[in-house]
Motif scaffolding. Structure first.
Motif, PDB file in Angstrom:
ATOM      1  N   UNK A  25     -19.258  63.335  28.525  1.00 60.46           N
ATOM      2  CA  UNK A  25     -18.049  63.062  28.626  1.00 60.46           C
ATOM      3  C   UNK A  25     -17.692  61.974  29.951  1.00 60.46           C
ATOM      4  N   UNK A  26     -18.396  62.566  30.908  1.00 57.97           N
ATOM      5  CA  UNK A  26     -17.901  61.778  32.131  1.00 57.97           C
ATOM      6  C   UNK A  26     -18.441  60.407  31.951  1.00 57.97           C
ATOM      7  N   UNK A  27     -19.813  60.049  31.340  1.00 58.43           N
ATOM      8  CA  UNK A  27     -19.957  58.960  31.092  1.00 58.43           C
ATOM      9  C   UNK A  27     -19.225  57.930  30.310  1.00 58.43           C
ATOM     10  N   UNK A  28     -18.665  58.601  29.296  1.00 54.04           N
ATOM     11  CA  UNK A  28     -17.772  58.039  28.349  1.00 54.04           C
ATOM     12  C   UNK A  28     -16.374  57.618  28.967  1.00 54.04           C
ATOM     13  N   UNK A  29     -16.059  58.426  29.883  1.00 53.61           N
ATOM     14  CA  UNK A  29     -14.830  58.249  30.636  1.00 53.61           C
ATOM     15  C   UNK A  29     -14.891  57.122  31.259  1.00 53.61           C
ATOM     16  N   UNK A  30     -16.033  56.865  32.003  1.00 51.21           N
ATOM     17  CA  UNK A  30     -16.629  55.837  33.032  1.00 51.21           C
ATOM     18  C   UNK A  30     -16.234  54.398  32.281  1.00 51.21           C
ATOM     19  N   UNK A  31     -17.020  54.366  31.196  1.00 52.93           N
ATOM     20  CA  UNK A  31     -16.928  53.243  30.349  1.00 52.93           C
ATOM     21  C   UNK A  31     -15.737  52.722  29.883  1.00 52.93           C
ATOM     22  N   UNK A  32     -14.839  53.388  29.455  1.00 52.89           N
ATOM     23  CA  UNK A  32     -13.390  53.267  28.955  1.00 52.89           C
ATOM     24  C   UNK A  32     -12.308  53.193  30.094  1.00 52.89           C
ATOM     25  N   UNK A  58      -6.528  46.917  21.212  1.00 53.54           N
ATOM     26  CA  UNK A  58      -7.546  46.213  20.324  1.00 53.54           C
ATOM     27  C   UNK A  58      -6.668  45.839  18.995  1.00 53.54           C
ATOM     28  N   UNK A  59      -5.799  46.205  18.589  1.00 53.70           N
ATOM     29  CA  UNK A  59      -5.081  45.957  17.512  1.00 53.70           C
ATOM     30  C   UNK A  59      -4.408  44.731  17.648  1.00 53.70           C
ATOM     31  N   UNK A  60      -3.639  44.474  19.141  1.00 54.51           N
ATOM     32  CA  UNK A  60      -2.963  43.391  19.362  1.00 54.51           C
ATOM     33  C   UNK A  60      -4.135  42.341  19.604  1.00 54.51           C
ATOM     34  N   UNK A  61      -5.344  42.418  19.745  1.00 52.92           N
ATOM     35  CA  UNK A  61      -6.287  41.330  19.890  1.00 52.92           C
ATOM     36  C   UNK A  61      -6.858  40.875  18.367  1.00 52.92           C
ATOM     37  N   UNK A  62      -6.887  42.032  17.479  1.00 55.63           N
ATOM     38  CA  UNK A  62      -7.139  41.730  16.192  1.00 55.63           C
ATOM     39  C   UNK A  62      -5.829  40.580  15.437  1.00 55.63           C
ATOM     40  N   UNK A  63      -4.700  41.109  15.637  1.00 52.42           N
ATOM     41  CA  UNK A  63      -3.517  40.400  15.284  1.00 52.42           C
ATOM     42  C   UNK A  63      -3.249  38.997  15.655  1.00 52.42           C
ATOM     43  N   UNK A  64      -3.694  38.917  16.935  1.00 54.86           N
ATOM     44  CA  UNK A  64      -3.264  37.472  17.722  1.00 54.86           C
ATOM     45  C   UNK A  64      -4.578  36.636  17.694  1.00 54.86           C
ATOM     46  N   UNK A  65      -5.855  37.163  17.619  1.00 56.77           N
ATOM     47  CA  UNK A  65      -7.120  36.573  17.951  1.00 56.77           C
ATOM     48  C   UNK A  65      -7.430  36.545  19.408  1.00 56.77           C
ATOM     49  N   UNK A  66      -6.546  37.086  20.344  1.00 54.20           N
ATOM     50  CA  UNK A  66      -6.726  36.961  21.783  1.00 54.20           C
ATOM     51  C   UNK A  66      -6.110  38.203  22.395  1.00 54.20           C
ATOM     52  N   UNK A  67      -6.319  38.289  23.632  1.00 50.99           N
ATOM     53  CA  UNK A  67      -5.713  39.342  24.416  1.00 50.99           C
ATOM     54  C   UNK A  67      -5.551  38.646  25.878  1.00 50.99           C
ATOM     55  N   UNK A  68      -4.331  38.951  26.488  1.00 56.22           N
ATOM     56  CA  UNK A  68      -4.174  38.513  27.857  1.00 56.22           C
ATOM     57  C   UNK A  68      -3.721  39.467  28.533  1.00 56.22           C
ATOM     58  N   UNK A  69      -4.262  39.702  29.917  1.00 57.80           N
ATOM     59  CA  UNK A  69      -4.217  40.655  30.903  1.00 57.80           C
ATOM     60  C   UNK A  69      -3.620  40.168  31.981  1.00 57.80           C
ATOM     61  N   UNK A  70      -2.601  40.595  32.756  1.00 55.45           N
ATOM     62  CA  UNK A  70      -2.171  40.052  33.830  1.00 55.45           C
ATOM     63  C   UNK A  70      -2.268  41.140  34.990  1.00 55.45           C
ATOM     64  N   UNK A 305      -9.986  46.141  33.177  1.00 61.53           N
ATOM     65  CA  UNK A 305      -9.435  46.112  31.747  1.00 61.53           C
ATOM     66  C   UNK A 305     -10.082  45.350  30.624  1.00 61.53           C
ATOM     67  N   UNK A 306     -10.554  44.097  31.224  1.00 64.19           N
ATOM     68  CA  UNK A 306     -11.177  43.305  30.045  1.00 64.19           C
ATOM     69  C   UNK A 306     -12.703  44.078  29.865  1.00 64.19           C
ATOM     70  N   UNK A 307     -13.555  44.762  30.628  1.00 64.46           N
ATOM     71  CA  UNK A 307     -14.528  45.228  30.537  1.00 64.46           C
ATOM     72  C   UNK A 307     -14.260  46.660  29.364  1.00 64.46           C
ATOM     73  N   UNK A 308     -13.124  47.432  29.980  1.00 61.14           N
ATOM     74  CA  UNK A 308     -12.856  48.848  29.337  1.00 61.14           C
ATOM     75  C   UNK A 308     -12.507  48.530  27.841  1.00 61.14           C
ATOM     76  N   UNK A 309     -11.832  47.421  27.408  1.00 66.90           N
ATOM     77  CA  UNK A 309     -11.462  47.072  26.031  1.00 66.90           C
ATOM     78  C   UNK A 309     -12.869  46.480  25.329  1.00 66.90           C
ATOM     79  N   UNK A 310     -13.591  45.815  26.055  1.00 72.44           N
ATOM     80  CA  UNK A 310     -14.833  45.460  25.201  1.00 72.44           C
ATOM     81  C   UNK A 310     -15.775  46.600  25.155  1.00 72.44           C
ATOM     82  N   UNK A 311     -15.763  47.656  25.811  1.00 67.18           N
ATOM     83  CA  UNK A 311     -16.528  48.842  25.678  1.00 67.18           C
ATOM     84  C   UNK A 311     -16.009  49.691  24.428  1.00 67.18           C
ATOM     85  N   UNK A 312     -14.760  49.805  24.714  1.00 58.83           N
ATOM     86  CA  UNK A 312     -13.893  50.334  23.836  1.00 58.83           C
ATOM     87  C   UNK A 312     -14.254  49.772  22.274  1.00 58.83           C
ATOM     88  N   UNK A 313     -14.203  48.448  22.235  1.00 57.79           N
ATOM     89  CA  UNK A 313     -14.353  47.859  20.917  1.00 57.79           C
ATOM     90  C   UNK A 313     -15.903  48.072  20.378  1.00 57.79           C
TER      91      UNK A 313
END
Length: 353
Positions: A25-32, A58-70, A305-313
């Motif tokens: 669980x600790x490992x999973x917490x870390x990567x997301x 993830x759903x936003x990325x599927x709908x738009x084909x991209x995701x933007x983070x600031x 956040x980019x890494x966490x969303x990619x790991x979650x995907x």
């Protein structure tokens, strides 16, 4: 993806966690990027909360084909932000913007200093909020580095610290309320984004390996300085590696710089080996002190956040596979363990001169 299937993903993740060991669980917490609870139940709760948030992205990325983070590192004299975009079929995020601003110089005339006056603070943060919306695309998520909680009496807290804490709170409120207000206006273009308070400890622990040899007597002060220096050094390595085409290091690239950013980085590297991050920005008079830690932190928050969303995907893909449920769960934790080892190797690569 319909609602029931979204719920199914979160149910599968929770089922995956139910019989998992604490270390898994600790490992999973870390990567997301989830908080790490002190008990298994707390770990599961934090994982589920983070997954619900990442599922929306993830759903936003599927709908738009991209995701933007600031992502922002709040400060009155040294406010920094980084903006990145991840396309649906691209493994690496692209840097769209990266700035550092002295808010007083930029938004107050005659170099007026911000006082602890509600009217001044309100005007400053309003101007900042509007400035963040000037460039497109509008982010799908704004993250603001969370400031440390202050529990001492006010006479023991320096005024600049109070200002930054107030700035964080009002900026968070302004961003959320701007969307709520705009979406109530009939026929106005709807805004759809999220605002998140980003934990600096989780960002730092994801990217920086602690220095074990730090003497116990001065552990806190030295480790803090080491962490800051490590983050700056890491970002410099990420930046310089991003423009190299050597196949031996292509696997260590984490981000892409294109167009004018490529030219700025090459120019900075050509001038001197020990370049500053400020050297690759289009420095203006209202950019504040030429120091790199704020730029590095905003960059790493965004990249985290980019890494966490990619790991979650990747985790959702494993859980959506045709394998048996028990095998899917095993694959998820193997992925997490491999990701941790991969990140450690990457950190070691970037930490070698």
């Amino acid at each position: 993806m319909p609602g029931p299937q979204k719920a199914k993903i979160l149910q599968l993740i929770d089922s995956c966690c139910q019989n998992a060991k604490s270390a898994q669980l600790k490992c999973l917490s870390f990567v997301i990027g989830a908080a790490n609870g002190t008990t298994k139940e707390a770990k599961r709760t934090y994982i589920q909360e983070q997954c619900e948030f990442l599922e929306k992205l993830r759903q936003q990325k599927i709908r738009q084909g991209r995701i933007n983070i600031l992502s922002m590192d709040a400060g009155v004299s040294n406010f920094a932000f980084s903006k990145m975009q991840l396309l649906y079929d691209d493994p690496l995020p692209k840097v769209l913007d990266w700035q550092k601003i002295n808010l007083e110089e930029k938004f107050f005339q005659n170099l007026k200093k911000l006082s602890l006056n509600p009217a001044e603070t309100s005007q400053l943060v309003f101007s900042l909020t509007e400035y963040l919306f000037q460039s497109t695309p509008i982010p799908d998520i704004f993250t603001i580095e969370r400031q440390r909680a202050r529990t001492m009496s006010s006479r023991h807290i320096l005024e600049p610290i109070l200002k930054v804490n107030i700035l964080e709170q009002i900026l968070f409120s302004n961003l959320e309320n701007k969307m709520k207000f705009t979406n109530k206006i009939q026929d106005a273009p709807k805004l759809q984004y999220m605002v998140c308070s980003s934990d600096p400890h989780r960002m730092t622990s994801y990217w920086c390996i602690p220095r074990e040899e730090t003497p116990t007597g001065s552990k806190k002060s030295k480790s803090n300085k080491h962490s800051k220096d490590s983050r700056i050094k890491l970002v410099k390595k990420i930046v310089s590696t991003s423009i190299l085409n050597n196949s031996s290091i292509s696997s260590t690239k984490l981000v892409e710089f294109t167009g004018i950013w490529n030219n700025r980085i090459r120019n900075a590297l050509a001038k001197k080996k020990s370049f500053k991050l400020c050297d690759i920005l289009e420095i203006q008079d209202n950019s504040g002190v030429r120091k790199d830690d704020d730029l590095a932190d905003s960059f790493l928050h965004c990249l985290s956040w980019m890494e966490w969303i990619k790991n979650y995907e990747s985790i959702t893909e494993l859980l959506n596979s045709t394998s048996l449920i028990k095998m899917q769960f095993q694959q998820v934790f193997e992925f997490c363990e491999n990701k941790v080892q991969e990140l450690k190797c990457l950190q070691n690569t970037y930490n070698t001169d």
